[in-house]
Scaffold this active site. Structure first.
Site, PDB file in Angstrom:
ATOM      1  N   GLY A  51       0.732  -1.217  -0.447  1.00  0.00           N
ATOM      2  CA  GLY A  51      -0.026   0.221   0.392  1.00  0.00           C
ATOM      3  C   GLY A  51       0.857   1.349  -0.115  1.00  0.00           C
ATOM      4  O   GLY A  51       0.543   2.886  -0.077  1.00  0.00           O
ATOM      5  N   TRP A  53       2.327   2.844  -2.812  1.00  0.00           N
ATOM      6  CA  TRP A  53       2.400   3.344  -3.253  1.00  0.00           C
ATOM      7  C   TRP A  53       0.612   4.422  -3.367  1.00  0.00           C
ATOM      8  O   TRP A  53       0.789   5.426  -3.764  1.00  0.00           O
ATOM      9  CB  TRP A  53       2.666   3.288  -4.844  1.00  0.00           C
ATOM     10  CG  TRP A  53       3.400   2.557  -5.545  1.00  0.00           C
ATOM     11  CD1 TRP A  53       4.719   3.094  -5.289  1.00  0.00           C
ATOM     12  CD2 TRP A  53       3.799   3.164  -6.788  1.00  0.00           C
ATOM     13  NE1 TRP A  53       6.054   3.247  -5.657  1.00  0.00           N
ATOM     14  CE2 TRP A  53       5.737   2.883  -7.238  1.00  0.00           C
ATOM     15  CE3 TRP A  53       2.985   2.970  -8.057  1.00  0.00           C
ATOM     16  CZ2 TRP A  53       6.262   2.198  -7.490  1.00  0.00           C
ATOM     17  CZ3 TRP A  53       4.184   2.799  -9.257  1.00  0.00           C
ATOM     18  CH2 TRP A  53       5.465   2.729  -9.076  1.00  0.00           C
ATOM     19  N   ASP A  70      -4.824  -6.186  -6.249  1.00  0.00           N
ATOM     20  CA  ASP A  70      -3.027  -6.743  -6.222  1.00  0.00           C
ATOM     21  C   ASP A  70      -4.046  -8.759  -5.889  1.00  0.00           C
ATOM     22  O   ASP A  70      -4.827  -8.316  -5.573  1.00  0.00           O
ATOM     23  CB  ASP A  70      -2.392  -6.325  -5.078  1.00  0.00           C
ATOM     24  CG  ASP A  70      -0.983  -6.966  -4.915  1.00  0.00           C
ATOM     25  OD1 ASP A  70      -0.270  -6.372  -5.348  1.00  0.00           O
ATOM     26  OD2 ASP A  70      -1.456  -8.353  -4.608  1.00  0.00           O
ATOM     27  N   ASP A  86      -6.025 -10.660  -9.649  1.00  0.00           N
ATOM     28  CA  ASP A  86      -5.241 -11.111  -9.973  1.00  0.00           C
ATOM     29  C   ASP A  86      -4.989 -10.247 -11.870  1.00  0.00           C
ATOM     30  O   ASP A  86      -5.779 -10.953 -13.046  1.00  0.00           O
ATOM     31  CB  ASP A  86      -4.616 -12.998 -11.230  1.00  0.00           C
ATOM     32  CG  ASP A  86      -3.731 -12.808 -12.323  1.00  0.00           C
ATOM     33  OD1 ASP A  86      -2.328 -12.548 -12.811  1.00  0.00           O
ATOM     34  OD2 ASP A  86      -3.106 -14.319 -12.439  1.00  0.00           O
ATOM     35  N   ASP A 110       3.022  -1.407 -10.156  1.00  0.00           N
ATOM     36  CA  ASP A 110       4.355  -1.323 -10.109  1.00  0.00           C
ATOM     37  C   ASP A 110       4.517  -2.945  -9.336  1.00  0.00           C
ATOM     38  O   ASP A 110       5.448  -3.630  -8.681  1.00  0.00           O
ATOM     39  CB  ASP A 110       4.959  -0.702  -8.587  1.00  0.00           C
ATOM     40  CG  ASP A 110       6.281  -0.949  -7.417  1.00  0.00           C
ATOM     41  OD1 ASP A 110       7.258  -0.907  -8.549  1.00  0.00           O
ATOM     42  OD2 ASP A 110       6.274  -1.179  -6.575  1.00  0.00           O
ATOM     43  N   LYS A 150       6.690  -0.410 -14.420  1.00  0.00           N
ATOM     44  CA  LYS A 150       8.303  -0.635 -13.387  1.00  0.00           C
ATOM     45  C   LYS A 150       8.429  -1.888 -15.249  1.00  0.00           C
ATOM     46  O   LYS A 150       7.491  -2.418 -15.057  1.00  0.00           O
ATOM     47  CB  LYS A 150       7.656  -1.472 -12.960  1.00  0.00           C
ATOM     48  CG  LYS A 150       8.549  -2.670 -11.919  1.00  0.00           C
ATOM     49  CD  LYS A 150       8.644  -3.823 -11.132  1.00  0.00           C
ATOM     50  CE  LYS A 150       8.258  -3.846  -9.690  1.00  0.00           C
ATOM     51  NZ  LYS A 150       9.196  -2.753  -8.397  1.00  0.00           N
TER      52      LYS A 150
HETATM   53  C1  LIG Z   1       6.817  -4.729  -5.638  1.00  0.00           C
HETATM   54  S1  LIG Z   1       5.711  -4.923  -5.267  1.00  0.00           S
HETATM   55  C2  LIG Z   1       4.283  -3.922  -5.306  1.00  0.00           C
HETATM   56  C3  LIG Z   1       4.796  -2.911  -3.843  1.00  0.00           C
HETATM   57  C4  LIG Z   1       3.907  -1.439  -3.705  1.00  0.00           C
HETATM   58  N1  LIG Z   1       4.012  -0.512  -4.986  1.00  0.00           N
HETATM   59  C5  LIG Z   1       3.493  -0.777  -2.440  1.00  0.00           C
HETATM   60  O1  LIG Z   1       4.320   0.589  -2.871  1.00  0.00           O
HETATM   61  O2  LIG Z   1       3.288  -0.775  -1.717  1.00  0.00           O
HETATM   62  C6  LIG Z   1       4.670  -6.317  -6.251  1.00  0.00           C
HETATM   63  C7  LIG Z   1       3.379  -6.607  -6.071  1.00  0.00           C
HETATM   64  O3  LIG Z   1       2.344  -6.966  -7.136  1.00  0.00           O
HETATM   65  C8  LIG Z   1       1.238  -8.538  -7.247  1.00  0.00           C
HETATM   66  N2  LIG Z   1       1.609  -8.605  -8.123  1.00  0.00           N
HETATM   67  C9  LIG Z   1       2.138  -9.102  -9.461  1.00  0.00           C
HETATM   68  N3  LIG Z   1       1.797  -9.770 -10.173  1.00  0.00           N
HETATM   69  C10 LIG Z   1       0.565  -9.776 -10.176  1.00  0.00           C
HETATM   70  C11 LIG Z   1      -0.337 -10.239 -11.173  1.00  0.00           C
HETATM   71  N4  LIG Z   1      -0.797 -10.414 -11.880  1.00  0.00           N
HETATM   72  N5  LIG Z   1      -2.303  -9.491 -10.775  1.00  0.00           N
HETATM   73  C12 LIG Z   1      -1.990  -8.726  -9.202  1.00  0.00           C
HETATM   74  N6  LIG Z   1      -0.836  -8.238  -8.650  1.00  0.00           N
HETATM   75  C13 LIG Z   1       0.638  -8.794  -9.174  1.00  0.00           C
HETATM   76  C14 LIG Z   1       2.053  -8.952  -5.947  1.00  0.00           C
HETATM   77  O4  LIG Z   1       1.625  -9.566  -5.074  1.00  0.00           O
HETATM   78  C15 LIG Z   1       3.059  -7.510  -4.887  1.00  0.00           C
HETATM   79  O5  LIG Z   1       2.200  -7.045  -4.430  1.00  0.00           O
END
Ligand SMILES: C[S@@+](CC[C@H](N)C(=O)[O-])C[C@H]1O[C@@H](n2cnc3c(N)ncnc32)[C@H](O)[C@@H]1O
Length: 195
Positions: A51, A53, A70, A86, A110, A150
């Site tokens: 959370g 961002w 997420d 997803d 991200d 990203k």
């Molecule tokens: C680097 S973290 C994000 C951190 C976030 N921006 C923050 O500041 O708290 C990456 C996130 O991408 C999510 N993620 C990866 N693949 C995903 C998908 N196909 N659908 C939804 N979320 C996904 C992961 O569950 C993870 O929580």
């Protein structure tokens, strides 16, 4: 700064400021550079757990509409709606479109795939997410909208750049100082739909 000092520095800084993630500083830097968080902004944050961002978005957007998505459940942040799902599944995309029911100003991603230990594979999987976000943005963004995602430096980097260039008037790449220098991660900033 070596990796350990980097981790400690941003961990402490995030804790001091009440952010849930060190990633929060990446969005602060991205916004300083591209200035996309404004009052009234309608914003989608993909890969929003835990959370950080969303916290930064909320601090900078008054009277807007923010949705976080997420696979993992994000602890409530007042004024922000979260969907657990997803992004690659069609039903998540439908829920997002339904929630806004209009074009929006900003899409952030991200998202990063789970690390496998194979850096090339990780890069390919995360870049697939980035490509999917670019394609989805064509349905959801308004003409002057902004997309930030990203992206990892890797063999498919050029293909993503080509797709972004085809669909947006302007694209830039920016690696925030708070992104570890040894990480292949960077961010693509796309603005203004071409069609
Ligand atoms: C680097 S973290 C994000 C951190 C976030 N921006 C923050 O500041 O708290 C990456 C996130 O991408 C999510 N993620 C990866 N693949 C995903 C998908 N196909 N659908 C939804 N979320 C996904 C992961 O569950 C993870 O929580």
């Amino acid at each position: 700064m070596d990796n350990k000092s980097y981790q400690d520095h941003f961990f402490k800084k995030a804790k001091d400021r009440g952010y849930r993630s060190r990633s929060a500083f990446k969005l602060i830097e991205l916004n300083k550079k591209f200035k996309f968080l404004k009052n009234g902004t309608k914003l989608l944050d993909l890969g929003s757990f835990p959370g950080g961002w969303c916290q930064v978005a909320k601090e900078n957007v008054k009277n807007g509409k923010i949705l976080g998505v997420d696979k993992k459940e994000v602890t409530e942040i007042k004024g922000i709606k979260f969907i657990i799902g997803d992004f690659l599944q069609e039903k998540s995309k439908i829920s997002i479109l339904k929630y806004f029911n209009t074009n929006i100003d900003v899409i952030l991603s991200d998202m990063a795939s789970n690390t496998t230990g194979n850096k090339n594979l990780d890069a390919i999987r995360t870049n697939e997410l980035c490509l999917s976000v670019i394609n989805f943005s064509l349905q959801l963004l308004n003409k002057k909208g902004v997309l930030i995602s990203k992206i990892f430096m890797g063999e498919d980097f050029e293909e993503i750049k080509k797709t972004a260039k085809k669909n947006f008037k302007k694209i830039n790449f920016y690696k925030p100082d708070s992104s570890r220098s040894e990480s292949r991660e960077t961010y693509i900033h796309c603005s203004g739909l071409s069609t």
